[in-house]
Design a protein around this motif. Structure first.
Motif, PDB file in Angstrom:
ATOM      1  N   GLU A 333       0.820  -1.201  -0.146  1.00  0.00           N
ATOM      2  CA  GLU A 333      -0.025   0.187   0.020  1.00  0.00           C
ATOM      3  C   GLU A 333       0.766   1.195  -0.056  1.00  0.00           C
ATOM      4  OE1 GLU A 333      -1.504   1.124   4.235  1.00  0.00           O
ATOM      5  OE2 GLU A 333      -1.564  -0.922   4.024  1.00  0.00           O
ATOM      6  N   ALA A 334       0.217   2.144  -0.516  1.00  0.00           N
ATOM      7  CA  ALA A 334       0.862   3.588  -0.806  1.00  0.00           C
ATOM      8  C   ALA A 334       1.541   4.060   0.934  1.00  0.00           C
ATOM      9  CB  ALA A 334       0.594   4.465  -1.452  1.00  0.00           C
ATOM     10  N   MET A 335       2.522   4.408   1.128  1.00  0.00           N
ATOM     11  CA  MET A 335       3.045   5.123   2.168  1.00  0.00           C
ATOM     12  C   MET A 335       4.360   5.923   2.020  1.00  0.00           C
ATOM     13  SD  MET A 335       4.382   1.623   4.344  1.00  0.00           S
ATOM     14  CE  MET A 335       2.964   0.750   4.258  1.00  0.00           C
ATOM     15  N   ASN A 336       4.525   6.799   2.940  1.00  0.00           N
ATOM     16  CA  ASN A 336       5.763   7.545   2.919  1.00  0.00           C
ATOM     17  C   ASN A 336       6.168   7.902   4.372  1.00  0.00           C
ATOM     18  OD1 ASN A 336       4.339   9.696   4.216  1.00  0.00           O
ATOM     19  ND2 ASN A 336       3.838  10.524   1.935  1.00  0.00           N
ATOM     20  N   GLU A 337       7.467   8.408   4.703  1.00  0.00           N
ATOM     21  CA  GLU A 337       7.925   8.744   6.027  1.00  0.00           C
ATOM     22  C   GLU A 337       7.055   9.155   6.816  1.00  0.00           C
ATOM     23  OE1 GLU A 337      12.559   9.231   4.917  1.00  0.00           O
ATOM     24  OE2 GLU A 337      11.098  10.736   4.339  1.00  0.00           O
ATOM     25  N   SER A 358       6.402  12.197  22.509  1.00  0.00           N
ATOM     26  CA  SER A 358       7.320  12.788  23.148  1.00  0.00           C
ATOM     27  C   SER A 358       8.484  13.670  22.503  1.00  0.00           C
ATOM     28  CB  SER A 358       8.189  11.603  24.215  1.00  0.00           C
ATOM     29  OG  SER A 358       8.673  10.735  23.428  1.00  0.00           O
ATOM     30  N   PHE A 359       8.403  13.190  21.271  1.00  0.00           N
ATOM     31  CA  PHE A 359       9.158  14.319  20.215  1.00  0.00           C
ATOM     32  C   PHE A 359       8.327  14.021  18.821  1.00  0.00           C
ATOM     33  CE2 PHE A 359      11.414  10.551  21.067  1.00  0.00           C
ATOM     34  CZ  PHE A 359      11.893  10.101  19.743  1.00  0.00           C
ATOM     35  N   GLY A 360       8.949  14.718  17.887  1.00  0.00           N
ATOM     36  CA  GLY A 360       8.382  14.492  16.494  1.00  0.00           C
ATOM     37  C   GLY A 360       9.032  12.964  16.033  1.00  0.00           C
ATOM     38  N   SER A 361       8.297  12.067  15.717  1.00  0.00           N
ATOM     39  CA  SER A 361       9.054  10.867  15.197  1.00  0.00           C
ATOM     40  C   SER A 361       9.926  11.188  14.082  1.00  0.00           C
ATOM     41  CB  SER A 361       7.938   9.865  14.793  1.00  0.00           C
ATOM     42  OG  SER A 361       7.037   9.474  15.894  1.00  0.00           O
ATOM     43  N   ILE A 362      11.066  10.209  14.302  1.00  0.00           N
ATOM     44  CA  ILE A 362      12.134  10.341  13.125  1.00  0.00           C
ATOM     45  C   ILE A 362      12.107   9.283  12.300  1.00  0.00           C
ATOM     46  CG2 ILE A 362      14.826  10.176  12.865  1.00  0.00           C
ATOM     47  CD1 ILE A 362      14.917  11.857  15.761  1.00  0.00           C
ATOM     48  N   ILE A 363      11.594   9.126  11.247  1.00  0.00           N
ATOM     49  CA  ILE A 363      11.341   7.938  10.407  1.00  0.00           C
ATOM     50  C   ILE A 363      12.119   8.326   9.088  1.00  0.00           C
ATOM     51  CG2 ILE A 363       9.642   6.698   9.105  1.00  0.00           C
ATOM     52  CD1 ILE A 363       8.761   6.990  11.977  1.00  0.00           C
ATOM     53  N   GLY A 364      13.298   7.532   9.079  1.00  0.00           N
ATOM     54  CA  GLY A 364      14.251   7.764   8.168  1.00  0.00           C
ATOM     55  C   GLY A 364      14.500   6.550   7.198  1.00  0.00           C
ATOM     56  N   TYR A 365      14.075   6.540   6.112  1.00  0.00           N
ATOM     57  CA  TYR A 365      13.945   5.423   5.066  1.00  0.00           C
ATOM     58  C   TYR A 365      15.322   5.687   4.232  1.00  0.00           C
ATOM     59  CZ  TYR A 365      12.206   2.167   1.563  1.00  0.00           C
ATOM     60  OH  TYR A 365      12.211   1.148   0.735  1.00  0.00           O
ATOM     61  N   LYS A 366      15.997   4.403   3.836  1.00  0.00           N
ATOM     62  CA  LYS A 366      17.052   4.449   3.015  1.00  0.00           C
ATOM     63  C   LYS A 366      18.360   5.539   3.662  1.00  0.00           C
ATOM     64  CE  LYS A 366      15.169   2.809  -1.161  1.00  0.00           C
ATOM     65  NZ  LYS A 366      14.748   2.977  -2.494  1.00  0.00           N
ATOM     66  N   ASP A 367      18.545   6.291   2.561  1.00  0.00           N
ATOM     67  CA  ASP A 367      19.633   7.437   3.232  1.00  0.00           C
ATOM     68  C   ASP A 367      19.072   8.359   4.188  1.00  0.00           C
ATOM     69  OD1 ASP A 367      18.071   8.284   0.865  1.00  0.00           O
ATOM     70  OD2 ASP A 367      19.337   9.946   0.264  1.00  0.00           O
ATOM     71  N   ASN A 368      17.991   8.686   4.228  1.00  0.00           N
ATOM     72  CA  ASN A 368      17.314   9.492   5.343  1.00  0.00           C
ATOM     73  C   ASN A 368      17.712   8.889   6.693  1.00  0.00           C
ATOM     74  OD1 ASN A 368      16.737  11.577   3.427  1.00  0.00           O
ATOM     75  ND2 ASN A 368      14.389  10.901   3.369  1.00  0.00           N
ATOM     76  N   GLY A 369      17.801   7.857   6.693  1.00  0.00           N
ATOM     77  CA  GLY A 369      18.345   7.213   8.130  1.00  0.00           C
ATOM     78  C   GLY A 369      19.593   7.821   8.608  1.00  0.00           C
ATOM     79  N   ALA A 370      20.355   8.115   7.776  1.00  0.00           N
ATOM     80  CA  ALA A 370      21.890   8.829   8.214  1.00  0.00           C
ATOM     81  C   ALA A 370      21.742  10.247   8.661  1.00  0.00           C
ATOM     82  CB  ALA A 370      22.617   8.636   6.833  1.00  0.00           C
ATOM     83  N   VAL A 384       7.783   4.875   0.825  1.00  0.00           N
ATOM     84  CA  VAL A 384       8.349   3.723   1.489  1.00  0.00           C
ATOM     85  C   VAL A 384       8.099   2.632   0.794  1.00  0.00           C
ATOM     86  CG1 VAL A 384       8.718   2.476   3.640  1.00  0.00           C
ATOM     87  CG2 VAL A 384       9.002   4.873   3.794  1.00  0.00           C
ATOM     88  N   THR A 385       8.727   1.628   0.334  1.00  0.00           N
ATOM     89  CA  THR A 385       8.397   0.401  -0.132  1.00  0.00           C
ATOM     90  C   THR A 385       8.961  -0.752   0.710  1.00  0.00           C
ATOM     91  OG1 THR A 385      10.059   0.345  -1.934  1.00  0.00           O
ATOM     92  CG2 THR A 385       7.964   1.321  -2.628  1.00  0.00           C
TER      93      THR A 385
END
Length: 589
Positions: A333-337, A358-370, A384-385
């Motif tokens: 299904e379609a989804m993004n960070e 407790s803070f804005g969630s950090i969802i880092g896919y692929k290179d955004n995780g860095a 996100v796939t």
């Protein structure tokens, strides 16, 4: 207005007032890490949204200093602003005060808003500038530039009951007065919002994700006064203050109230804003020392620790349901960070007494995780796939406590390199979880334990290993931490910290694994008292990214035992396919 236009408008004000440099700290009058909207001056001016960093603007140059958590993010967000990124702590990066001195002439003027500058920063700045015949002045120039800023919230202030706080307001004030007496102080000023909330056993929502409210507390030998928006106090909150013999006055009256003090010995933290010192300095003596309640707040009592244990089960259930949903629906299904973060919030919201993130969630896919403190925007967030890896760092505020957890895992087939690095990070977390240490140990002494597996392969991460966590309070709390920097604060029983080593390859992926841990007494031997950590977080790690051969037998046993505890705590709240999947996840390695 663009950041470039905002800086240009600020320079016009500087020119009108004969100011050579203006410093915009990331601060409010309470020296908060996370700021009310109306005090987000640095973010407004520069476009950089990280929680740490400050901007210096001269007549022809501008620079932003921030730490290693934000190097990647800052470079992106500053693009086109004309503001140069100075990577604080890196070799070759000048100290900002030295840079100012090199950029402006002797006899020049540097302006700062004293309400948004700590006394510690002001004193250091003033001393170094004066030695070069440069004057430091209090001049809030941004007032004339940022005219559309927000106004303080009118959100209610409510009671945090003693059953959850573990200690009454009267007892807390009595303990603080005892510390005042030991330091021969006649007046004590509490200005940081989490210390105000802790002392008063009140909570609010004036700052996103932090259950605090705008306020100050002044304690004398006989009186205690809370300064806040009186119209925001709920009936029960007013009653609690009355019953605790705490007077209530309007927030705006705080500085006028201070003006009445003469010949007092004022105990105040050097991290308080400079305006407090300017108001009192003519007729009073300062005792600059940490706020006594800050250390009391850090050492959680049994009621607060039980609150943590309770919400960690609730949060673990939400996390497991979320992880099942994500791993089974990515690519279908379609989804993004951004939408993933919203979905995670929804799972948490199903839990009892959930107040918010407790803070804005950090969802880092692929290179955004860095990007260590990456924040996905609603528009333009990465799709996100079911391939590559994803880092999910998030937390919840519940009436009983605060959570903070990170899990990094693969949505497709992970590379052997990723699996190795992920295992090294997990190994660091496990080693820190297992450590036993003597009384008197500081966080800096333990930091290397979590880093050693990475160091042995010439790798490292550019953030602290652990920060303090509040009890239904700010997710970042002092005075303790676990990091490379020297911090004189001992780790003491009841202190709750994160345990979050990481590894980041810019442009490829990021890895962070995080649990919360609490200091507790382990044993007394002929060599003294030893402490250890109780792991508070209950959520499994993904075994398909673990290289078993890297871990020792002891480390494997720790992981298997941790997963067994997760099963005992969480399985009773799961059912159907989610439970079957979870039981596979926590099976022995």
């Amino acid at each position: 207005m663009t950041s470039k236009e905002k800086v240009a408008a600020l320079r016009e004000e500087m020119q009108k007032n004969n100011v050579d440099a203006f410093i915009v700290y990331s601060a409010d009058p309470h020296m908060s890490e996370y700021l009310p909207e109306e005090w987000q001056e640095r973010a407004w001016l520069s476009g950089f949204l990280g929680s740490a960093g400050f901007v210096v603007v001269t007549k022809d140059k501008a620079g932003l200093w921030t730490d290693g958590r934000y190097f990647t993010q800052a470079a992106i967000e500053l693009e086109g602003s004309g503001i140069y990124l100075f990577k604080d702590g890196m070799e070759g990066t000048p100290n900002y005060i030295d840079w100012i001195i090199s950029e402006i002439p002797a006899g020049g003027k540097v302006a700062v808003n004293a309400l948004a500058a700590s006394n510690a920063n002001w004193e250091l700045l003033s001393q170094k500038l004066n030695s070069k015949n440069i004057t430091l002045i209090d001049f809030p120039l941004l007032k004339e530039v940022w005219k559309e800023r927000g106004t303080p919230s009118t959100n209610p202030i409510y009671v945090h009951p003693v059953e959850r706080a573990g200690k009454s307001v009267a007892d807390k004030i009595a303990a603080i007065r005892q510390k005042m007496e030991e330091q021969e102080a006649t007046i004590h000023i509490i200005s940081s919002l989490d210390d105000v909330a802790w002392t008063s056993n009140l909570r609010g929502s004036d700052v996103d994700c932090n259950p605090v409210f705008l306020g100050y507390i002044v304690i004398t030998k006989n009186d205690a006064v809370l300064f806040t928006g009186l119209e925001k106090l709920e009936v029960e909150a007013r009653k609690q203050m009355d019953d605790s013999f705490v007077k209530m006055m309007p927030y705006e009256e705080f500085y006028n109230y201070l003006k009445a003090f003469k010949n007092e010995k004022v105990l105040v933290s050097p991290n308080s804003n400079q305006q407090i010192f300017e108001t009192l300095k003519a007729d009073n003596q300062f005792i600059k020392a940490p706020v006594p309640g800050n250390l009391m707040k850090a050492q959680k009592n049994e009621a607060e620790l039980e609150g943590f244990r309770t919400v960690m089960v609730r949060d673990g259930v939400a996390m497991v349901k979320f992880l099942y949903w994500l791993t089974h629906n990515a690519g279908k299904e379609a989804m993004n960070e951004y939408s993933i973060g919203e979905k995670l919030r929804g799972f948490r919201a199903q839990g009892e007494n959930f107040v918010g993130e407790s803070f804005g969630s950090i969802i880092g896919y692929k290179d955004n995780g860095a990007i260590m403190h990456y924040s996905a925007k609603e528009e333009g967030s990465k799709e996100v796939t079911n391939e590559a890896t994803i880092l999910v760092d998030s937390g919840g505020q519940y009436l009983e406590g605060t959570t903070d957890i990170t899990r990094t895992f693969a949505l497709g087939t992970p590379s052997e390199e990723f699996k190795r690095n992920s295992t090294l990070v997990l190994q660091g977390l496990i080693r820190l979880s297992m450590v036993k240490f003597p009384k008197g140990t500081k966080g800096v002494h333990l930091d290397a334990i979590a880093r050693l597996p990475l160091w042995m392969e010439g790798k490292d991460f550019n953030h602290g290993t652990g920060h303090g966590v509040g009890s239904f309070m700010n997710v970042h709390e002092g005075p303790q931490n676990i990091r490379k920097d020297m911090n004189p604060q001992d780790l003491l029983p009841g202190m709750v910290c994160s345990n979050e080593p990481g590894y980041y390859l810019e442009g490829q992926y990021g890895i962070r694994h995080e649990n919360l841990i609490a200091v507790k007494e382990a044993e007394k031997t002929i060599h003294g008292t030893f402490y250890e950590f109780e792991t508070l977080t209950f959520c499994p790690f993904f075994k398909d990214t673990v290289v078993k051969e890297i871990l020792s037998e002891t480390e494997i046993a720790w992981l298997n035992n941790y997963h067994k505890i997760c099963e005992e705590k969480i399985a009773p709240y799961l059912e159907g396919e989610v439970k079957e999947w979870f039981l596979q996840l926590v099976s022995p390695l």
